[in-house]
Scaffold this motif. Sequence first.
Motif, PDB file in Angstrom:
ATOM      1  N   GLY A 160       3.402 -22.494  39.332  1.00 53.99           N
ATOM      2  CA  GLY A 160       4.138 -21.959  38.191  1.00 53.99           C
ATOM      3  C   GLY A 160       4.697 -20.571  38.440  1.00 53.99           C
ATOM      4  N   GLU A 161       4.417 -19.985  39.606  1.00 53.74           N
ATOM      5  CA  GLU A 161       4.914 -18.649  39.952  1.00 53.74           C
ATOM      6  C   GLU A 161       6.241 -18.771  40.686  1.00 53.74           C
ATOM      7  OE1 GLU A 161       1.951 -16.394  42.051  1.00 53.74           O
ATOM      8  OE2 GLU A 161       0.334 -17.259  40.850  1.00 53.74           O
ATOM      9  N   GLU A 162       7.227 -17.997  40.253  1.00 42.78           N
ATOM     10  CA  GLU A 162       8.605 -18.161  40.727  1.00 42.78           C
ATOM     11  C   GLU A 162       8.763 -18.209  42.243  1.00 42.78           C
ATOM     12  OE1 GLU A 162      13.060 -16.535  39.694  1.00 42.78           O
ATOM     13  OE2 GLU A 162      11.351 -15.257  39.207  1.00 42.78           O
ATOM     14  N   LEU A 163       8.311 -17.184  42.946  1.00 44.95           N
ATOM     15  CA  LEU A 163       8.549 -17.149  44.383  1.00 44.95           C
ATOM     16  C   LEU A 163       7.644 -18.094  45.162  1.00 44.95           C
ATOM     17  CD1 LEU A 163       9.344 -13.376  45.047  1.00 44.95           C
ATOM     18  CD2 LEU A 163      10.917 -15.307  44.782  1.00 44.95           C
ATOM     19  N   ARG A 164       6.466 -18.377  44.624  1.00 43.20           N
ATOM     20  CA  ARG A 164       5.618 -19.391  45.261  1.00 43.20           C
ATOM     21  C   ARG A 164       6.279 -20.761  45.125  1.00 43.20           C
ATOM     22  NH1 ARG A 164       1.205 -16.019  45.345  1.00 43.20           N
ATOM     23  NH2 ARG A 164      -0.524 -16.745  46.653  1.00 43.20           N
ATOM     24  N   MET A 165       6.773 -21.067  43.944  1.00 40.96           N
ATOM     25  CA  MET A 165       7.468 -22.338  43.741  1.00 40.96           C
ATOM     26  C   MET A 165       8.687 -22.440  44.649  1.00 40.96           C
ATOM     27  SD  MET A 165       7.372 -22.688  39.587  1.00 40.96           S
ATOM     28  CE  MET A 165       8.280 -24.254  39.573  1.00 40.96           C
ATOM     29  N   SER A 166       9.460 -21.361  44.690  1.00 35.50           N
ATOM     30  CA  SER A 166      10.659 -21.339  45.515  1.00 35.50           C
ATOM     31  C   SER A 166      10.311 -21.564  46.982  1.00 35.50           C
ATOM     32  CB  SER A 166      11.374 -20.001  45.337  1.00 35.50           C
ATOM     33  OG  SER A 166      12.576 -19.968  46.068  1.00 35.50           O
ATOM     34  N   ALA A 167       9.261 -20.913  47.456  1.00 35.81           N
ATOM     35  CA  ALA A 167       8.839 -21.073  48.846  1.00 35.81           C
ATOM     36  C   ALA A 167       8.335 -22.483  49.117  1.00 35.81           C
ATOM     37  CB  ALA A 167       7.757 -20.053  49.192  1.00 35.81           C
ATOM     38  N   GLY A 168       7.606 -23.047  48.163  1.00 36.59           N
ATOM     39  CA  GLY A 168       7.079 -24.401  48.336  1.00 36.59           C
ATOM     40  C   GLY A 168       8.180 -25.440  48.463  1.00 36.59           C
ATOM     41  N   TRP A 169       9.131 -25.398  47.523  1.00 35.97           N
ATOM     42  CA  TRP A 169      10.259 -26.341  47.591  1.00 35.97           C
ATOM     43  C   TRP A 169      11.102 -26.074  48.829  1.00 35.97           C
ATOM     44  CZ3 TRP A 169      10.349 -30.612  44.853  1.00 35.97           C
ATOM     45  CH2 TRP A 169       9.725 -30.661  43.601  1.00 35.97           C
ATOM     46  N   SER A 170      11.303 -24.808  49.170  1.00 33.23           N
ATOM     47  CA  SER A 170      12.091 -24.467  50.359  1.00 33.23           C
ATOM     48  C   SER A 170      11.420 -24.974  51.627  1.00 33.23           C
ATOM     49  CB  SER A 170      12.299 -22.959  50.453  1.00 33.23           C
ATOM     50  OG  SER A 170      13.133 -22.495  49.420  1.00 33.23           O
ATOM     51  N   CYS A 171      10.098 -24.896  51.669  1.00 32.68           N
ATOM     52  CA  CYS A 171       9.369 -25.379  52.836  1.00 32.68           C
ATOM     53  C   CYS A 171       9.666 -26.865  53.057  1.00 32.68           C
ATOM     54  CB  CYS A 171       7.871 -25.157  52.668  1.00 32.68           C
ATOM     55  SG  CYS A 171       6.900 -25.712  54.091  1.00 32.68           S
ATOM     56  N   TYR A 172       9.660 -27.635  51.981  1.00 36.69           N
ATOM     57  CA  TYR A 172       9.983 -29.062  52.115  1.00 36.69           C
ATOM     58  C   TYR A 172      11.412 -29.266  52.610  1.00 36.69           C
ATOM     59  CZ  TYR A 172       5.781 -31.322  50.384  1.00 36.69           C
ATOM     60  OH  TYR A 172       4.493 -31.809  50.274  1.00 36.69           O
ATOM     61  N   CYS A 173      12.321 -28.389  52.204  1.00 35.12           N
ATOM     62  CA  CYS A 173      13.705 -28.487  52.694  1.00 35.12           C
ATOM     63  C   CYS A 173      13.754 -28.262  54.195  1.00 35.12           C
ATOM     64  CB  CYS A 173      14.600 -27.481  51.985  1.00 35.12           C
ATOM     65  SG  CYS A 173      14.808 -27.794  50.213  1.00 35.12           S
ATOM     66  N   TRP A 174      13.021 -27.243  54.672  1.00 34.65           N
ATOM     67  CA  TRP A 174      12.981 -26.982  56.113  1.00 34.65           C
ATOM     68  C   TRP A 174      12.321 -28.146  56.845  1.00 34.65           C
ATOM     69  CZ3 TRP A 174      16.264 -23.481  57.270  1.00 34.65           C
ATOM     70  CH2 TRP A 174      16.434 -22.334  56.484  1.00 34.65           C
ATOM     71  N   LEU A 175      11.265 -28.695  56.271  1.00 32.81           N
ATOM     72  CA  LEU A 175      10.568 -29.820  56.891  1.00 32.81           C
ATOM     73  C   LEU A 175      11.465 -31.055  56.996  1.00 32.81           C
ATOM     74  CD1 LEU A 175       7.111 -29.559  55.056  1.00 32.81           C
ATOM     75  CD2 LEU A 175       7.462 -29.307  57.524  1.00 32.81           C
ATOM     76  N   LEU A 176      12.046 -31.438  55.871  1.00 38.76           N
ATOM     77  CA  LEU A 176      12.879 -32.644  55.832  1.00 38.76           C
ATOM     78  C   LEU A 176      14.117 -32.524  56.709  1.00 38.76           C
ATOM     79  CD1 LEU A 176      12.613 -33.262  51.994  1.00 38.76           C
ATOM     80  CD2 LEU A 176      11.780 -34.841  53.751  1.00 38.76           C
ATOM     81  N   GLY A 177      14.597 -31.299  56.842  1.00 36.87           N
ATOM     82  CA  GLY A 177      15.784 -31.077  57.644  1.00 36.87           C
ATOM     83  C   GLY A 177      15.517 -30.958  59.124  1.00 36.87           C
ATOM     84  N   ASN A 178      14.237 -31.062  59.526  1.00 38.25           N
ATOM     85  CA  ASN A 178      13.882 -30.899  60.933  1.00 38.25           C
ATOM     86  C   ASN A 178      13.022 -32.039  61.486  1.00 38.25           C
ATOM     87  OD1 ASN A 178      11.331 -29.435  62.664  1.00 38.25           O
ATOM     88  ND2 ASN A 178      13.393 -29.145  63.488  1.00 38.25           N
ATOM     89  N   ARG A 179      12.048 -32.484  60.722  1.00 37.62           N
ATOM     90  CA  ARG A 179      11.116 -33.494  61.235  1.00 37.62           C
ATOM     91  C   ARG A 179      11.619 -34.918  61.002  1.00 37.62           C
ATOM     92  NH1 ARG A 179       5.003 -31.187  59.931  1.00 37.62           N
ATOM     93  NH2 ARG A 179       5.403 -29.001  60.539  1.00 37.62           N
ATOM     94  N   LYS A 180      11.094 -35.839  61.797  1.00 45.58           N
ATOM     95  CA  LYS A 180      11.506 -37.241  61.694  1.00 45.58           C
ATOM     96  C   LYS A 180      11.097 -37.820  60.340  1.00 45.58           C
ATOM     97  CE  LYS A 180      11.135 -38.063  66.674  1.00 45.58           C
ATOM     98  NZ  LYS A 180      10.428 -38.812  67.747  1.00 45.58           N
ATOM     99  N   ASP A 181      11.914 -38.725  59.833  1.00 47.62           N
ATOM    100  CA  ASP A 181      11.647 -39.347  58.527  1.00 47.62           C
ATOM    101  C   ASP A 181      10.263 -39.985  58.468  1.00 47.62           C
ATOM    102  OD1 ASP A 181      14.133 -38.561  57.712  1.00 47.62           O
ATOM    103  OD2 ASP A 181      15.060 -40.540  57.864  1.00 47.62           O
ATOM    104  N   ALA A 182       9.830 -40.540  59.589  1.00 46.68           N
ATOM    105  CA  ALA A 182       8.553 -41.260  59.625  1.00 46.68           C
ATOM    106  C   ALA A 182       7.352 -40.349  59.379  1.00 46.68           C
ATOM    107  CB  ALA A 182       8.390 -41.957  60.971  1.00 46.68           C
ATOM    108  N   GLU A 183       7.550 -39.049  59.464  1.00 43.03           N
ATOM    109  CA  GLU A 183       6.440 -38.112  59.258  1.00 43.03           C
ATOM    110  C   GLU A 183       6.143 -37.859  57.782  1.00 43.03           C
ATOM    111  OE1 GLU A 183       6.362 -34.550  61.652  1.00 43.03           O
ATOM    112  OE2 GLU A 183       7.688 -35.460  63.151  1.00 43.03           O
TER     113      GLU A 183
END
Length: 235
Positions: free
Chosen positions: A120-143
Amino acid sequence: MNAEVVMHELEALGKERMKKMYVSNGAHEPVFGVATGAMKPLVKQIKINQPLAEELYATGNYDAMYFAGIIADPKAMTAADYDRWIDAAYFYMLSDYVVAVTLSESGIAQEVADTWIASGEELRMSAGWSCYCWLLGNRKDAEFDESKISNMLELVVTTIHAAPERAKYAMNNFIYTVGVSYTPLHEKAIEIAKAVGPVEVKQDKTKSKFLSALDNIQKDVEKGRIGFKRKHVRC
């Protein structure tokens, strides 16, 4: 090369124009104004050095904190370490482009990002969602667990419009990233983007900005970029 020498080198690389740009985006003193590309020769000399990264990050200097993210050893950091880093990340360029990026190269990325999204904290939420963006944009779909990513899209639909401002950016980018880089849910991401519609983000001293994941996905469809993956996340 110790922290004192690195700080001296970074200060020498600082440019007033870059400093003004960083400050306009939320950085505050101390900040030198070093372009990220100008850091590369230093990175080649130092490579990965977690103890030095910790020293530099603790300075509170924006440029040093950014540099720390580049030379950090993501796999050597614990969840407590990442929590400590996100606590010190006082604006989105640190939370989303330093801490989230570093976290995305660790083995505990999803675990930590999940707790931040739920905080519920703004920058923690932003970092969490952003982390998934970096992950999805780099790692294989199967992961990834398709049902989990699907549920996260559903969460965006019901919460994005009431989310903190910086979190809105990251959540909107999550829809876009799933639509472009995670092919199993490409069609669902488009449906979610349509259901969400334009996302209004209020900005200090300026008019509201409207984000559209749908428009951005469609642009990449036209360019034939569906399935795009980055070779590297960090510089």
